[in-house]
Design a protein around this motif. Structure first.
Motif, PDB file in Angstrom:
ATOM      1  N   HIS A 203       0.023   5.965  -6.701  1.00  0.00           N
ATOM      2  CA  HIS A 203      -0.315   7.296  -6.191  1.00  0.00           C
ATOM      3  C   HIS A 203       0.501   7.651  -6.378  1.00  0.00           C
ATOM      4  O   HIS A 203      -0.011   8.925  -7.647  1.00  0.00           O
ATOM      5  CB  HIS A 203      -1.802   7.209  -5.649  1.00  0.00           C
ATOM      6  CG  HIS A 203      -0.593   6.560  -3.840  1.00  0.00           C
ATOM      7  ND1 HIS A 203      -0.392   5.599  -3.315  1.00  0.00           N
ATOM      8  CD2 HIS A 203       0.065   7.476  -2.997  1.00  0.00           C
ATOM      9  CE1 HIS A 203      -0.025   6.637  -2.273  1.00  0.00           C
ATOM     10  NE2 HIS A 203      -0.018   7.272  -2.142  1.00  0.00           N
ATOM     11  N   ILE A 270      -3.213   5.878   1.290  1.00  0.00           N
ATOM     12  CA  ILE A 270      -4.580   5.632   0.352  1.00  0.00           C
ATOM     13  C   ILE A 270      -4.279   3.922  -0.127  1.00  0.00           C
ATOM     14  O   ILE A 270      -3.161   3.388   0.217  1.00  0.00           O
ATOM     15  CB  ILE A 270      -4.265   5.895  -0.626  1.00  0.00           C
ATOM     16  CG1 ILE A 270      -4.084   7.685  -1.113  1.00  0.00           C
ATOM     17  CG2 ILE A 270      -4.716   5.662  -2.026  1.00  0.00           C
ATOM     18  CD1 ILE A 270      -3.479   8.758  -1.832  1.00  0.00           C
ATOM     19  N   PHE A 338      -8.207   2.008  -4.587  1.00  0.00           N
ATOM     20  CA  PHE A 338      -7.410   3.715  -5.381  1.00  0.00           C
ATOM     21  C   PHE A 338      -8.436   3.658  -6.676  1.00  0.00           C
ATOM     22  O   PHE A 338      -8.643   2.752  -6.474  1.00  0.00           O
ATOM     23  CB  PHE A 338      -6.450   3.824  -5.186  1.00  0.00           C
ATOM     24  CG  PHE A 338      -5.782   4.737  -5.930  1.00  0.00           C
ATOM     25  CD1 PHE A 338      -5.906   5.859  -5.654  1.00  0.00           C
ATOM     26  CD2 PHE A 338      -4.571   3.812  -7.525  1.00  0.00           C
ATOM     27  CE1 PHE A 338      -4.808   6.559  -6.287  1.00  0.00           C
ATOM     28  CE2 PHE A 338      -4.441   5.375  -8.385  1.00  0.00           C
ATOM     29  CZ  PHE A 338      -3.907   7.119  -8.143  1.00  0.00           C
TER      30      PHE A 338
END
Length: 350
Positions: A203, A270, A338
Motif C-alpha cells: 500500500h 490495511i 485494499f
C-alpha cells in the motif's frame, strides 16, 4: 533495460516478510488469503497478550498450522515481541531451537497492541547483544512516540535519535527497518554497508497522504506508519523496482473488522493479502521493471534472512482486469480488502 511488452512472468513463490494474522476467528479467515500465493511469512507477535516467550511463539505457530486450509503449503516464521523484561536466554533458546526467526521491536505506543513495547532501549541491550552474537535479526517499527513530534516526521526522527545510536552500540546486529515510508529511510538503508535492510508494503507503493485525507477521511487507507507525501511514495517505488538486495516485500497486511475501522478512533491497518501480487505487478509494470518483481518479492528477503529461495513458482499473467472481493467475511465481522484505486490487469494464474 526497461521491461516492455511483457505479459507473463514466472517467479519463485514469494515470501511476505511482515504479516499480521491475528488469532481465533480472524486467523481462520485471513490465513488462506496469504497461503494462496505466499510460501513463508514473518508473523507479527502483537496479539493480546503479546507473543513474548519461546513457548508462546511455539503455541501460536501450532494455532496457525491448525488453521491451515486443506492442501496448504505455508511456513510461518515466528517472532518474539521485545519487552524490557525479555530474557536473553529465552531468545537464544527460541532461535537455536528453530522456534523464532526474529525479534520484533515496537516502541511503546507506536501502533496496534504496542503498549508492552520498549521505552528505555538500554534495558533491552543485553537481548540485542545476544541476538547479534547468534545472528538473529531485529525487526523494527521505526517511529518515535513523542507526542511533540509531528506524525509525518516520526520515522526520520527515529532514525536519528534511536536507530543510529543503537547501531553504533550493537554494530553486529542485523536489523530490518519495517514498512519504511520516507525518502529518509530509503537513503539511510542505501548508505549502510552491512546488517541493515528494509521492507516496503504494497500500500505504501500506491497511496500517499492525499488518499487518506483529501476529500474526506478514508479509514481504510489509514495505517501506521501513516502514508506520506507523494515524493516519498515515489522514492519507495524507485527502491522497490531497483533490484537492490536491501529492499524486499513486507506487506504489513493488517486485518481489522470494519466496525473497528469505521469509528471515531479507528484502528490503523490495511488488509492487502488478497490482492498484493496483482497490485505489485501493476506498480512494477508501470515502472517498466516487471522483471525486478522477482528480486523484491522472492529473492532479496531470503538472502538477508539466510534462508533458501523457494523451489516452487507462481506465474503472473497480464490481461483483462481481474476482480477481487471487496471484503473478507470472518465470524467476527467483515474485513475490507485494499482498493488500489485502479484496474488490476495482472493475476496469479498458476
Amino acid at each position: 533495460m526497461p521491461d516492455r511488452h511483457v505479459t507473463s512472468l514466472t517467479i519463485p513463490r514469494p515470501d511476505d516478510w511482515h504479516l499480521h494474522l491475528r488469532d481465533g476467528a480472524m486467523l481462520q479467515a485471513v490465513l488462506p488469503e496469504t497461503t494462496r500465493h505466499f510460501g513463508r511469512a514473518i508473523i507479527m507477535p502483537n496479539l493480546v497478550p503479546p507473543v513474548v516467550t519461546a513457548e508462546q511463539a511455539k503455541a501460536y505457530r501450532e494455532r496457525i498450522m491448525n488453521a491451515m486450509p486443506p492442501g496448504g503449503q505455508f511456513e510461518p516464521l515466528m517472532t518474539l515481541y521485545l519487552t524490557e523484561a525479555t530474557d536473553p536466554a529465552d531468545v537464544r533458546h527460541a532461535h537455536e531451537a528453530g522456534i523464532a526467526t526474529a525479534v520484533k521491536l515496537y516502541p511503546a505506543g507506536a501502533t496496534t497492541n504496542s503498549a508492552s513495547g520498549v521505552r528505555d532501549f538500554e534495558k533491552v541491550r543485553p537481548v540485542l547483544e545476544v541476538m547479534a552474537e547468534i545472528g538473529m535479526p531485529l525487526c523494527v517499527h521505526g517511529e518515535v512516540t513523542d507526542s511533540a513530534i509531528d506524525i509525518f516526521d516520526r520515522e526520520a526522527v527515529f532514525i536519528d535519535k534511536v536507530l543510529k545510536p543503537l547501531r553504533k552500540k550493537v554494530p553486529d546486529l542485523k536489523i530490518v527497518m519495517e514498512h519504511v515510508t520516507t525518502q529518509d529511510a530509503v537513503d539511510y538503508v542505501r548508505d549502510s554497508v552491512k546488517n541493515l535492510a528494509a521492507t516496503i508494503t504494497t500500500h505504501h507503493l500506491i497511496i500517499n497522504r492525499n488518499h487518506v485525507l483529501a476529500g474526506g477521511i478514508k479509514p481504510h487507507f489509514y495505517c501506521l506508519p501513516v502514508a506520506k507525501r507523494d515524493t516519498h511514495r515515489v522514492a519507495l517505488v524507485q527502491a522497490a523496482v531497483s533490484g537492490d538486495k536491501r529492499f524486499f516485500l513486507g506487506t504489513d497486511s493488517a486485518p481489522h473488522i470494519d466496525p473497528l475501522k469505521l469509528q471515531a478512533c479507528g484502528c490503523a491497518g490495511i488488509f492487502t493479502a488478497t490482492n498484493t501480487m496483482s497490485c505489485l505487478a501493476e506498480v512494477f509494470d508501470a515502472a517498466a521493471r516487471i522483471s525486478k518483481l522477482e528480486d523484491f518479492a522472492s529473492r532479496n528477503g531470503p538472502k538477508f534472512y539466510g534462508l533458501p529461495v523457494s523451489e516452487q513458482t507462481i506465474t503472473l499473467t497480464k490481461g483483462d482486469p481481474v476482480s477481487y472481493p471487496t471484503q473478507i467475511e470472518t465470524a467476527d465481522g467483515p474485513v475490507t480488502v485494499f482498493d488500489p484505486g485502479f484496474d488490476l490487469h495482472w493475476r496469479v494464474t498458476c
